[in-house]
Design a protein around this motif. Structure first.
Motif, short mmCIF file in Angstrom:
data_model
loop_
_atom_site.label_atom_id
_atom_site.label_comp_id
_atom_site.label_asym_id
_atom_site.label_seq_id
_atom_site.Cartn_x
_atom_site.Cartn_y
_atom_site.Cartn_z
N LYS A 156 31.62 0.38 -8.09
CA LYS A 156 33.03 0.20 -7.76
C LYS A 156 33.48 1.14 -6.65
CE LYS A 156 34.03 -2.32 -11.79
NZ LYS A 156 34.03 -2.30 -13.25
N ALA A 157 32.54 1.83 -6.04
CA ALA A 157 32.86 2.66 -4.88
C ALA A 157 33.02 1.75 -3.66
CB ALA A 157 31.76 3.67 -4.64
N LYS A 158 33.89 2.17 -2.74
CA LYS A 158 34.15 1.35 -1.56
C LYS A 158 32.95 1.32 -0.62
CE LYS A 158 38.05 1.47 1.34
NZ LYS A 158 39.32 2.17 1.67
N LYS A 159 32.12 2.35 -0.66
CA LYS A 159 30.91 2.35 0.16
C LYS A 159 29.83 3.10 -0.59
CE LYS A 159 31.73 6.57 2.76
NZ LYS A 159 32.20 7.27 3.93
N SER A 160 28.58 2.85 -0.25
CA SER A 160 27.48 3.49 -0.96
C SER A 160 26.24 3.45 -0.09
CB SER A 160 27.21 2.76 -2.28
OG SER A 160 26.05 3.27 -2.88
N SER A 161 25.42 4.50 -0.17
CA SER A 161 24.11 4.49 0.48
C SER A 161 23.02 4.65 -0.56
CB SER A 161 24.04 5.61 1.53
OG SER A 161 24.84 5.31 2.63
N SER A 162 23.29 4.17 -1.77
CA SER A 162 22.35 4.37 -2.87
C SER A 162 21.53 3.12 -3.13
CB SER A 162 23.14 4.75 -4.13
OG SER A 162 22.26 5.07 -5.18
N GLY A 163 20.22 3.22 -2.94
CA GLY A 163 19.34 2.10 -3.28
C GLY A 163 19.46 0.94 -2.31
N TYR A 164 18.72 -0.13 -2.60
CA TYR A 164 18.75 -1.30 -1.72
C TYR A 164 20.01 -2.12 -1.99
CZ TYR A 164 13.78 -0.15 -1.06
OH TYR A 164 12.60 0.48 -0.79
N HIS A 165 20.44 -2.83 -0.95
CA HIS A 165 21.73 -3.52 -0.98
C HIS A 165 21.62 -4.87 -1.68
CE1 HIS A 165 25.83 -4.11 0.22
NE2 HIS A 165 25.57 -5.12 1.03
N LYS B 288 0.81 -1.22 0.00
CA LYS B 288 0.00 0.00 0.00
C LYS B 288 0.85 1.27 0.00
CE LYS B 288 -3.96 -2.14 2.28
NZ LYS B 288 -4.83 -2.10 3.48
N GLY B 289 2.15 1.10 0.05
CA GLY B 289 3.03 2.26 -0.02
C GLY B 289 2.91 3.20 1.16
N ILE B 290 2.76 2.63 2.36
CA ILE B 290 2.63 3.52 3.54
C ILE B 290 3.97 3.89 4.16
CG2 ILE B 290 0.32 2.65 4.15
CD1 ILE B 290 1.84 1.14 6.51
N LEU B 291 5.03 3.12 3.88
CA LEU B 291 6.29 3.34 4.56
C LEU B 291 7.14 4.39 3.86
CD1 LEU B 291 7.25 -0.32 5.55
CD2 LEU B 291 6.53 1.52 7.08
N ASN B 292 7.24 5.55 4.47
CA ASN B 292 8.05 6.66 3.97
C ASN B 292 7.94 6.83 2.45
OD1 ASN B 292 9.67 8.87 4.21
ND2 ASN B 292 11.54 7.78 4.81
N PRO B 293 6.72 7.01 1.98
CA PRO B 293 6.50 7.09 0.53
C PRO B 293 7.24 8.28 -0.09
CG PRO B 293 4.54 7.80 1.74
CD PRO B 293 5.48 7.19 2.74
N GLY B 294 7.68 8.10 -1.33
CA GLY B 294 8.34 9.19 -2.05
C GLY B 294 9.83 9.28 -1.81
N LYS B 295 10.37 8.41 -0.97
CA LYS B 295 11.81 8.42 -0.75
C LYS B 295 12.48 7.32 -1.60
CE LYS B 295 10.71 11.51 2.08
NZ LYS B 295 10.56 11.30 3.52
N ILE B 296 13.68 7.56 -1.98
CA ILE B 296 14.50 6.69 -2.85
C ILE B 296 13.94 6.66 -4.28
CG2 ILE B 296 15.56 4.44 -3.25
CD1 ILE B 296 15.55 3.92 -0.27
N PHE B 297 12.65 6.31 -4.42
CA PHE B 297 12.00 6.27 -5.74
C PHE B 297 10.99 7.41 -5.83
CE2 PHE B 297 12.23 2.04 -3.71
CZ PHE B 297 13.33 1.55 -4.37
#
Ligand SMILES: Cc1cc2nc3c(=O)[nH]c(=O)nc-3n(C[C@H](O)[C@H](O)[C@H](O)COP(=O)(O)OP(=O)(O)OC[C@H]3O[C@@H](n4cnc5c(N)ncnc54)[C@H](O)[C@@H]3O)c2cc1C
Ligand SMILES: Cc1cc2nc3c(=O)[nH]c(=O)nc-3n(C[C@H](O)[C@H](O)[C@H](O)COP(=O)(O)OP(=O)(O)OC[C@H]3O[C@@H](n4cnc5c(N)ncnc54)[C@H](O)[C@@H]3O)c2cc1C
Lengths: 450, 450
Positions: free
Chosen positions: B175-184, A440-449
């Motif tokens: 190829k970065a040593k660390k990242s906080s981008s997207g799901y792991h 349902k997209g309730i968890l922190n919607p609009g973040k990352i995507f």
């Protein structure tokens, strides 16, 4: 919804006050403020389950809120709904010094956690500068100045208790130091910015406090030379605890803001930590290496006060810039393979010059991670565009060089636009995982995507 | 299917020969052999895409096969179909010594990879003993004797190219040593045993070869004392490269098998590695610590031949037992918090005594990970039951103590029965992720989950 929240949790845990809604409308980024409808203060996992069940039933957005120190608007409830504040869940659940391990509630902050364990000779080394909550640090996969030695949060997390969108409570790992059992949910939840589940317990590794710490700094003619020098240190195999680049403009700002008198040149800051004779040796070797490369102003912090000042200055960097009247800050957070770092740093500095904006280049160069900060007047569309252009050029170049648009701050709102370029077809998979776990997209919607 | 495979890939890449089908029916475990219908030898990612598209269309199982050294039947095609062999995809794609990083095809083995990089002063330290393929090591999240310093495969993987069940090719990292981008996704695919996607490229970290290595060993009266001693070494903060427990029975077997003359007592094997003066200091400190704890037979391997022998003996342990005529081996692979290790090791040794089976206790005690091996006659139902009972008791106790049923070998067939106990409600989430990513269940069906 309000009645149901109060009925289920009790009045003391639900607030609609103007001040609480304002406090939860923002983080440390310059993304526009948006207030939640409610702020809820859970006191245990059962409270969180109740909130998520209700929210899922009524399709109301839930945005977890740690310390609000995020730099990408992750905690801003852009679709309103509930801001879930973890201030009251900040206890230590289980401390196992002999296992170098502790289980805490997510609302405990980094400094609180360290206060608890330091007296046992242990510390939790991940240091994003801000006094962030452990839950927020897990959710953004934070790292900071010590990542060159200790990696990022994901390297420290052993187990999480997580409430899923439908109210199911799961564990993502175990208390074993390593495991090949099942899929790696620890890693998946870490860095998911509250979009896949709400973290209610965190088990992390602890480390022995190094017996001795030596801090030092030196300067070079160009930021590129600093980056190259950092690469030489890494290649030497010496395990520095911290190694930070700070460019001349940033030093200037911090001198003004904090009344320091660092030489206003492009600088490398170091910290060595460990057994006394070993760190002494390390500091000496690095000093020789830097001098061979033609550094200037090599200086050791001789007292612990000097050392504290040096790192206080480094940590105040962002605030030093923010101090500038009438301007707000925005920044980049790219991370590239170390061999590309000098090129990136030079590129960043040049972009800032071209933009005419006041700004600095600094960062955790031991990881290939650095930041630009650019100050702009939010009411001047030309400055806004220049600041955005700078960030964009850096993010795109980092991705092109095999790196990432965000080394540590996370995606939130500001880095969403680079996700397709960085992840390609993997982004669809990530989105489908989000839909699977939160239909349902309730968890922190609009973040990352988007 | 056969015609389509041949049409699409060419005849030289598809085999139905008896010998190839036999070779791909088994791994190093004692799980029953099952032959695939076909063995396919892809030569590049496009070949893998073609195979998966066809298999997905015709709903034919695909089981990736690395070096077949797995210990839980992961590579056994229990539902038949296609065994996908990576022998021909074993090239180095990109070597970046200055970034301490290399990109390889999955079929390259650990020793081949090291041969390639060693001459540049670098090494890939993860060492499961067997000459496993890098793809297989990623798929099982392998580790081994050096995990105490370098962690497991998941800690070394920077990026993977993966073909999903529907033929989509994705990258899981950067190829970065660390990242906080997207799901792991790196962490998710690592350890997924070929059930979520097929790995076609692997980018891993490399490390500098330590300048000096010192090996040593000593003995204690009981396996419990060995485990306690290991805990003391960890608490000292000394970063050993290896620290292995080998119980008296295992030493006896290896002496017989390999013609060694190690004292047949419960032993700890050590390896220290790094800058010469530092390792010398470390070895001395550990020697003192061990002697304070009342160890016997402290001995340094003085020549590099002696050192090689010592570790050769350790690596031959499993084969030494397997040597016993008329018996096959089965083992446990639990990993627990270090404070629980002595209890577990004593429990394991007692269970073996009670069972009356020949067996040993050994393992990577620096991680809290150890193995029992029990030899049984597969045609004697009583012995079969005793061996199974031993494994089960150990796995369940490890889980109860907060640990895992598999520290490094993976789930495959043998550890499926513990997944509910270990993961609880998280198991349903894992299963739903499997269904999401592989809706027709063609990727290594029957592994990890029933
Ligand atoms: C001056 C300054 C310097 C900084 N330097 C660094 C640095 O060097 N490195 C670095 O990594 N970061 C840095 N940061 C960014 C920031 O400190 C980190 O992003 C931090 O991890 C955010 O933690 P928080 O508790 O403030 O989280 P918040 O900002 O409150 O929230 C961040 C995200 O975490 C989610 N979240 C919070 N709690 C939970 C929970 N219990 N369950 C699920 N999701 C949750 C939120 O929904 C949101 O998506 C800096 C910030 C500042 C202000
Ligand atoms: C004597 C001995 C000692 C051992 N000691 C250790 C130890 O100390 N630590 C340890 O961790 N392991 C140990 N092992 C187990 C074994 O070496 C590891 O499990 C190894 O990782 C398996 O690699 P492999 O290439 O042989 O894979 P295989 O056995 O061929 O396959 C293992 C799994 O990987 C999958 N796979 C293979 N290639 C791919 C690919 N390209 N894409 C997707 N999936 C793929 C297969 O489908 C299967 O599920 C030992 C084995 C032996 C025989």
């Amino acid at each position: 919804m309000k009645e149901e929240l109060i009925e289920s949790l009790g009045k003391a845990k639900v607030s609609q006050s103007e001040s609480e809604r304002y406090r939860h409308s923002r983080d440390e980024s310059s993304h526009p403020f948006i207030e939640p409808d409610f702020v809820v203060f859970p006191e245990n996992v059962e409270d969180v389950v109740k909130v998520l069940r209700l929210a899922n039933e009524h399709v109301v957005p839930v945005t977890p809120y740690g310390a609000g120190s995020g730099l990408e608007g992750q905690a801003i409830p852009i679709n309103k709904g509930i801001s879930l504040n973890f201030d009251r869940m900040n206890k230590v659940i289980e401390f196992s010094p002999e296992d170098l391990m502790i289980t805490v509630e997510p609302g405990i902050t980094r400094l609180q956690l360290n206060e608890y364990v330091n007296k046992h000779g242990l510390y939790f080394p991940i240091d994003p500068g801000a006094d962030a909550s452990i839950g927020g640090m897990v959710a953004t996969n934070a790292s900071g100045t010590t990542a060159v030695r200790y990696g990022s949060m994901r390297d420290q997390v052993l187990d999480l208790e997580v409430v899923l969108a439908n109210g199911t409570v799961i564990h993502t790992g175990s208390k074993a130091k390593k495991s090949s059992s099942g899929y790696h949910l620890n890693g998946l939840i870490t860095g998911s910015e509250g979009t896949l589940g709400v973290i209610t317990k965190v088990t992390v590794k602890l480390h022995g406090i190094p017996e001795k710490v030596i801090a030092a700094r030196c300067t070079f003619q160009t930021p590129g030379e600093c980056a190259e020098a950092a690469q030489v240190v890494l290649a030497s195999g010496i395990q520095v605890l911290r190694m930070e680049l700070v460019d001349a403009e940033s030093i200037k700002q911090v001198n003004e803001y904090g009344n320091y008198s660092f030489p206003e040149e492009h600088s490398l800051f170091f910290e060595f930590a460990g057994a006394p004779n070993i760190v002494e040796e390390e500091a000496t070797v690095v000093e020789e290496l830097m001098k061979e490369l033609g550094c200037n102003n090599w200086e050791r912090a001789n007292s612990s006060k000097e050392r504290a000042d040096l790192w206080k200055a480094r940590h105040e960097m962002a605030y030093a810039f923010k101090h500038i009247k009438g301007k707000v800050s925005t920044g980049s957070d790219s991370c590239v393979p170390i061999s590309k770092l000098a090129e990136m740093v030079v590129f960043g500095r040049e972009l800032l010059e071209q933009s005419g904006l006041i700004g600095g280049v600094f960062g955790h160069v031991g990881d290939g991670n650095f930041h630009t900060i650019a100050m702009y007047d939010p009411n001047d569309p030309v400055e806004v565009e220049k600041a955005e252009y700078t960030n964009e050029q850096i993010a795109m170049k980092a991705i092109n060089l095999g790196g990432t648009c965000t080394g540590e701050h996370g995606v939130g709102l500001g880095k969403r636009k680079y996700q397709v370029t960085e992840h390609g077809d993997a982004l669809e998979l990530m989105k489908s995982m989000k839909t699977l776990m939160d239909p349902k997209g309730i968890l922190n919607p609009g973040k990352i995507f988007y």
